[in-house]
Write an enzyme that holds these catalytic residues in place. Structure first.
Site, short mmCIF file in Angstrom:
data_model
loop_
_atom_site.label_atom_id
_atom_site.label_comp_id
_atom_site.label_asym_id
_atom_site.label_seq_id
_atom_site.Cartn_x
_atom_site.Cartn_y
_atom_site.Cartn_z
N ASP A 101 -13.77 -41.68 -25.65
CA ASP A 101 -12.81 -40.74 -26.24
C ASP A 101 -11.65 -41.46 -26.90
OD1 ASP A 101 -12.31 -37.95 -26.72
OD2 ASP A 101 -10.64 -38.07 -25.31
N CYS A 107 -11.85 -29.40 -32.19
CA CYS A 107 -11.49 -30.30 -31.09
C CYS A 107 -10.19 -29.86 -30.44
CB CYS A 107 -11.36 -31.73 -31.63
SG CYS A 107 -10.80 -32.92 -30.39
N TYR A 144 -10.12 -28.05 -26.65
CA TYR A 144 -9.48 -28.73 -25.53
C TYR A 144 -8.33 -27.90 -24.97
CZ TYR A 144 -12.05 -33.12 -25.32
OH TYR A 144 -13.03 -34.06 -25.11
N TYR A 169 -4.11 -30.95 -21.34
CA TYR A 169 -4.63 -30.00 -22.32
C TYR A 169 -4.22 -28.56 -22.03
CZ TYR A 169 -7.05 -34.10 -23.87
OH TYR A 169 -7.31 -35.37 -24.33
N GLU A 206 -18.89 -31.48 -30.28
CA GLU A 206 -18.15 -31.52 -29.03
C GLU A 206 -19.11 -31.40 -27.84
OE1 GLU A 206 -15.13 -32.07 -28.10
OE2 GLU A 206 -14.10 -32.12 -30.02
#
Length: 211
Positions: A44, A131, A135, A157, A194
């Site tokens: 990541d 994204c 998240y 997040y 994702e």
């Protein structure tokens, strides 16, 4: 309904699949093996560097000051995520400077960078918004029940500040993109990537610098 809201609603099935994904549920209840999470952190971090470059390309291709400044603000926001990864790397001995990207990571980063390099601001936003929104969605959904060693990830997040960054990108999408098949494909493609990223993390990365 705004375009960003319509695109998110159109991928509700993928958002549900992400929330129920074994990798994500393993983060929530703390059962995910440490080496799987360490591999995810390394991959990541590589992804986030490419994500930052995508924002930088958005800055370079901006046709007005407002768009330029918004992309620049979003680029600055990526630094907070990278600091989170730096913290995990320092505690767990993960070498983020020598990460071999896995196929799922490369598929996602190459898609983002190609879209940002060749598309306009609207297309770039369509590829990058999933994204951020996903998240934020995961963090908010997991926060009431998250326990164990990955609580910091969830809290990052679930933070309202991260949600605001996602909303900022969505507002830019609404302002710069038209509701075209290309925009819808880019958004849906990013959502699928994702899930592919989580699939690869759950299976354990083929090459992880931490191992």
């Amino acid at each position: 309904m705004t375009l960003s809201a319509a695109l998110w609603a159109g991928s509700a099935d993928l958002a549900r699949a992400a929330l129920a994904h074994p990798f994500v549920t393993g983060i929530a209840d703390g059962s995910l093996p440490r080496e799987r999470f360490a591999g995810y952190v390394a991959q990541d971090a590589f992804f986030l560097e490419a994500f930052a470059r995508g924002y930088a390309l958005g800055v370079a291709h901006s046709r007005d000051r407002g768009t330029l400044e918004t992309f620049a603000d979003l680029l600055a926001g990526v630094r907070d995520e990278l600091r989170l990864h730096d913290g995990y790397a320092a505690r767990w001995g993960i070498d983020l400077a020598d990460v071999e990207p896995a196929p799922a990571t490369l598929a996602y980063t190459e898609f983002l960078l190609a879209t940002a390099a060749l598309g306009g601001a609207g297309q770039t936003c369509a590829a990058m918004t999933p994204c951020m929104r996903l998240y934020a969605h995961l963090g908010q959904a997991l926060a009431p029940r998250a326990t164990g060693p990955y609580r910091e990830w969830v809290d990052t997040y679930a933070d309202p500040g991260f949600d605001q960054l996602a909303a900022t990108l969505e507002a830019l999408l609404d302002r710069t993109a038209a509701d075209t098949p290309e925009v819808r494909r880019a958004y849906r493609r990013a959502m699928r990537l994702e899930l592919d990223f989580f699939d690869a993390a759950a299976r354990r990365w083929g090459t992880v610098a931490a191992e």
